[in-house]
Design a protein around this motif. Structure first.
Motif, PDB file in Angstrom:
ATOM      1  N   LEU A 164       0.849  -1.190   0.000  1.00  0.00           N
ATOM      2  CA  LEU A 164       0.000   0.000   0.000  1.00  0.00           C
ATOM      3  C   LEU A 164       0.893   1.251   0.000  1.00  0.00           C
ATOM      4  O   LEU A 164       2.085   1.164   0.298  1.00  0.00           O
ATOM      5  N   PRO A 165       0.333   2.401  -0.310  1.00  0.00           N
ATOM      6  CA  PRO A 165       1.143   3.611  -0.476  1.00  0.00           C
ATOM      7  C   PRO A 165       2.078   3.895   0.708  1.00  0.00           C
ATOM      8  O   PRO A 165       1.637   3.920   1.850  1.00  0.00           O
ATOM      9  N   PHE A 166       3.345   4.050   0.396  1.00  0.00           N
ATOM     10  CA  PHE A 166       4.378   4.419   1.383  1.00  0.00           C
ATOM     11  C   PHE A 166       4.564   3.381   2.487  1.00  0.00           C
ATOM     12  O   PHE A 166       5.134   3.682   3.519  1.00  0.00           O
ATOM     13  N   HIS A 167       4.097   2.152   2.287  1.00  0.00           N
ATOM     14  CA  HIS A 167       4.289   1.104   3.295  1.00  0.00           C
ATOM     15  C   HIS A 167       5.639   0.419   3.072  1.00  0.00           C
ATOM     16  O   HIS A 167       5.719  -0.808   2.967  1.00  0.00           O
ATOM     17  N   SER A 168       6.693   1.212   3.032  1.00  0.00           N
ATOM     18  CA  SER A 168       8.007   0.645   2.729  1.00  0.00           C
ATOM     19  C   SER A 168       8.497  -0.276   3.841  1.00  0.00           C
ATOM     20  O   SER A 168       9.438  -1.029   3.654  1.00  0.00           O
ATOM     21  N   LEU A 177      -2.216   9.155  -0.214  1.00  0.00           N
ATOM     22  CA  LEU A 177      -2.399   8.098   0.780  1.00  0.00           C
ATOM     23  C   LEU A 177      -3.359   7.030   0.270  1.00  0.00           C
ATOM     24  O   LEU A 177      -3.332   5.892   0.717  1.00  0.00           O
ATOM     25  N   LEU A 224       7.964  11.051   3.651  1.00  0.00           N
ATOM     26  CA  LEU A 224       7.240   9.780   3.644  1.00  0.00           C
ATOM     27  C   LEU A 224       8.101   8.626   3.136  1.00  0.00           C
ATOM     28  O   LEU A 224       7.728   7.462   3.254  1.00  0.00           O
ATOM     29  N   ILE A 225       9.223   8.975   2.534  1.00  0.00           N
ATOM     30  CA  ILE A 225      10.024   7.928   1.899  1.00  0.00           C
ATOM     31  C   ILE A 225      11.086   7.381   2.856  1.00  0.00           C
ATOM     32  O   ILE A 225      11.685   8.139   3.590  1.00  0.00           O
TER      33      ILE A 225
END
Ligand code: B12
Ligand code: SF4
Lengths: 450, 313
Positions: free
Chosen positions: B34-38, B288, B312-313
């Motif tokens: 999911l977005p930005f779920h690194s 998001l 966010l990264i």
């Protein structure tokens, strides 16, 4: 994991005595599983069952109330990770930080800003909900003095007392006894002293740690000291950490029923740049923060954040609606213009705001279209010529006005001929497309009539 | 109680799409989370923001967003150059709004010339957008696609009513394609299926589930996007795996909150900052929810968003 109805049933007396108000123990168990009934309705349940069920039936994120009276705000009780699954329950709280290092006049000014922050949007009153008083000075006297200004100027506003030093916390919390404040700043060093203060003053304890492992241990420890009401801070600083920790906390609480993290989350969003701070807050609003602490609350920023919170927390299944009826503005007379629109609350509030703005006494006919906007309702076949004609006829507006002219939204200009066919004796006028054209539209009508 | 981070593994992955040529090409998409779920998977590329410009002067834009471009926006070429050189844009979105029959009604040939002129002065990736008039777009975008042949641009938007013609043009000229449907996950899926059934490579496709502005239906776009992303990742639904675009500027800059002056609405605060934050908040929410490519207008909104993406990264 939450228990199923059958699992709960096994723990009940199984006598079907009906004292709980349900026909059978099984029926009652099913209601319990859906969280639609409370266990204390059964007088005969065993202590053991109570304990097991109590744990399992407690909401995955503990409900916490901040403040008292009509400004009290509720947090927690969330049940899902994604808003399309089910409505997010308790909208996050926005709190303005006030540092005790500020001169008294500035503290006062900030309190005023909070008091003055209320904005009406789509029929809801939205505002900055709370104040976070921060012991930036590390000095007990200064902290108490700042807290006093807040307590005197804004006695009804919920507060979060932020201090790592238990003495400072206690000095300030005394001023908010019986007001359900949050005392924030219990960490691994001061937990015991802070927990005692929270117990004495019946306050919620804000617990802070670095990372989720440490945080889980700390909430367990605080709980064992007898404090149940907590809000938690994972120590997240960067946006990336806020998103990561908040997501893991919500997942652990909801999917694993992991109690040590089943509390509302605090996010400190303060940034140098106010716009960036707002965008960090967007992450908090969308992704599971229950309290967002801000360093400034300009009006333009509040409007955007309140609107976002409203959007994210609306019910995904039922659009907000207003009642179908003829609304009257500024005591209209039989010659006043008549407008029509749909009953989607956003549409209604925008259009009524502009009609109000025009200062021209008017009627606004609001038609039930199941809460859809003008174009959506038209595309869905709910705002059609036939239905509009029927609604106008049945509304009895014909007895109240002398003229027979109906002003329709510009986006549905295409309907005008068909409505005239169906509403005998009526003239249909196409209004502007956007509601903000209504005042000018009315002005030019008046001018041409004179 | 020891805490075990409840991490997710997903079965699907978003395609990565590269646009532009040579050293200025950019890639977006490619994540399997999911977005930005690194913290639980791969997020190889960060989202890209394209500056919106148009073929005719932006007289329909509110004053506060016309201002930053007032010296250059009379001409799409100088406007594009300004975005590239002064604003350091990573991509540009050229909207051929002047071709709309209710507007200047410019011809497909005029549109193609504008595309060629803009391409001749920029070296960064270009997104070419019609006027959203399904019928007119069918001819305008065909001409525009020829003008952009082999430049690895994105062209759009293909809608249910006109996708066949536009796909053919995108294929013949080697371009990427935006498929737009109206705020409904099933419609988005169906259009992607129709397009790939015509032989269009699904890895050259970008989904536009349709935008809406903060306060004006944003929650619908937000949830449709979130559901599309979840379908792509958790169900490995290939029809939902193209990256998503958020064409938000045009929705944001028409609502009252980005237009009303402070004297009319004193309780809403500064009009200029209000417009900027409206665009930036809308964009952050969409990030998001899962967009990988954004089209925006105000340089200050874009700057703030870039700062947040960095965090966010
Ligand atoms: C959110 C949304 C939805 C939501 C519904 C939200 C709701 N409660 O209505 C959902 C996802 C459910 C939806 C569904 C559909 N939608 Co829809 N939706 C939108 C969207 C993005 C925003 C609508 C909105 O909230 N507008 C804000 C309100 C305030 O606008 P409004 O009511 O029109 O009011 C404005 C003016 O009309 C004017 N006004 C209003 N009343 C009056 C009265 C007078 C007298 C005057 C003068 C002015 C005036 O003032 C207001 C502001 O200035 C729009 C696109 C867009 N950005 O506008 C598409 C849009 C309305 N939808 C569209 C469509 C086609 C649909 C569907 C049929 C298709 C589908 N995707 O399945 C369905 C139908 C629903 C159904 N039940 O079958 C189309 C309509 C196309 C058309 N021209 O016919 C639009 C325009 C999208 C598009 N570009 O194609 N939709
Ligand atoms: S009161 Fe208790 S024992 Fe009696 S029917 Fe209800 S659940 Fe069963």
């Amino acid at each position: 994991m939450a228990l199923t109805g059958v699992e709960i049933f096994k723990l009940l007396p199984k006598t079907n005595c009906k004292k709980c108000g349900f026909p059978t123990c099984l029926a009652f168990a099913m209601k319990l599983a859906q969280r639609q009934a409370s266990l204390d309705l059964c007088p005969d349940v065993s202590e053991e069952a109570k304990q097991k069920l109590g744990e399992a039936s407690a909401p995955p994120v503990r409900p916490i109330v901040l403040g008292v009276g009509d400004r009290a705000v509720k947090m927690g009780e969330e049940t899902v990770l994604f808003r399309h699954e089910k409505r997010f329950v308790n909208p996050c709280v926005f709190a303005l930080e006030i540092k005790d290092t500020l001169p008294e006049a500035d503290v006062s000014r900030k309190v005023e800003e909070v008091l003055d922050s209320e904005i009406d949007r789509v029929g809801q009153k939205l505002r900055i909900d709370a104040i976070a008083i921060i012991n930036d000075s590390k000095d007990v006297g200064k902290f108490e003095a700042a807290a006093k200004v807040v307590a005197t100027k804004a006695p009804g506003i919920p507060v979060m007392i932020c201090a790592a030093n238990p003495q400072a916390a206690e000095a300030a919390v005394k001023l908010f006894a019986d007001k359900k404040p949050i005392i924030y700043g219990a960490d691994s060093e001061n937990a015991e002293a802070m927990a005692n203060i929270a117990k004495t003053y019946k306050a919620t304890l804000g617990v802070t740690a670095r990372g989720l492992d440490e945080l889980s241990n700390l909430t367990e420890k605080v709980k064992s000291m007898g404090v149940e009401d907590m809000v938690i801070d994972s120590g997240a600083g960067k946006a990336k950490e806020i998103l990561e920790y908040n997501t893991l906390i919500r997942r652990a609480a909801i999917k694993k029923n992991f109690k040590p993290l089943g509390y509302p989350v605090i996010t400190f969003a303060q940034r140098e740049d106010s716009l960036v701070e707002a965008l960090i807050s967007v992450i908090g609003v969308a992704k599971y923060s229950s309290i967002i602490v801000l360093s400034s609350i300009e009006k333009w920023k509040n409007l955007a954040l309140f609107t976002l919170r409203q959007n994210i927390y609306t019910d995904p299944q039922v659009p907000m609606q207003v009642e179908q009826k003829i609304y009257r503005f500024r005591e209209p007379t039989p010659d006043s213009p008549l407008f029509i629109t749909t009953n989607f609350s956003l549409t209604y509030f925008i259009v009524s705001g502009e009609v109000e703005n025009s200062k021209v006494p008017s009627y606004l006919a609001v038609m039930d279209c199941e809460g859809l906007s003008v174009l959506t309702a038209w595309a869905a076949g709910k705002f059609t010529a036939g239905k509009i004609a029927q609604f106008i006829k049945e509304s009895s507006i014909e007895n109240e006005i002398k003229h027979r002219e109906l002003i329709i939204p510009g986006y549905v200009a295409i309907l005008s001929g068909a409505i005239e066919d169906k509403l005998e004796g009526w003239k249909i006028t196409v209004g502007p497309r956007e509601a903000n054209g209504i005042p000018a539209f009315l002005r030019s009508r008046m001018a041409s009539k004179q | 109680m020891a805490f075990v981070p409840p991490k997710e593994t997903y079965s699907g992955k978003v395609y990565s799409v590269t646009i532009g040529t040579a050293s200025k090409e950019v890639t977006f998409g490619g994540e399997n989370v999911l977005p930005f779920h690194s913290f639980e998977g791969l997020t190889p590329n960060s989202p890209i923001i394209a500056y919106e410009i148009q073929d005719v002067p932006p007289t329909d834009w509110p004053e506060n967003v016309q201002k930053p471009y007032k010296d250059v926006s009379n001409d799409p070429v100088s406007w594009a150059k300004f975005c590239q050189e002064t604003l350091k844009a990573r991509a540009i979105a050229l909207r051929l709004i002047g071709t709309h029959p209710d507007r200047e009604n410019r011809s497909p040939e005029d549109a193609a010339k504008t595309v060629r002129d803009v391409l001749s002065v920029i070296d960064m990736p270009l997104i070419i957008l019609g006027s959203n008039h399904a019928e007119k777009d069918a001819s305008v975008l065909v001409a525009a696609a020829e003008a952009a042949k082999d430049k690895n641009c994105i062209i759009g938007k293909a809608q249910e009513a006109n996708y066949k013609t536009i796909i053919a043009a995108a294929m013949a000229n080697n371009l990427k394609l935006i498929a737009m449907s109206e705020l409904d996950i099933n419609l988005a899926k169906q259009l992607n299926i129709l397009i790939t059934q015509m032989g269009f490579d699904k890895e050259r496709l970008i989904t536009d589930p349709m935008c809406s502005a903060l306060g004006y239906g944003l929650e619908y776009t937000y949830s449709v996007m979130e559901r599309i992303r979840l379908a792509a990742l958790t169900q490995n639904d290939m029809t939902m795996q193209p990256p998503m675009i958020g064409d938000l500027g045009m929705y944001v800059w028409k609502v009252k909150e980005t237009q009303a002056g402070e004297t009319d609405m004193p309780q809403w605060g500064s009009a200029e900052e209000r417009g900027i934050i409206w665009e930036a908040v809308t964009a952050t929410a969409l990030l998001l929810a899962g967009v990988e490519l954004l089209i925006m207008r105000h340089p200050k909104a874009i700057n703030a968003l870039e700062q947040v993406m960095e965090e966010l990264i």
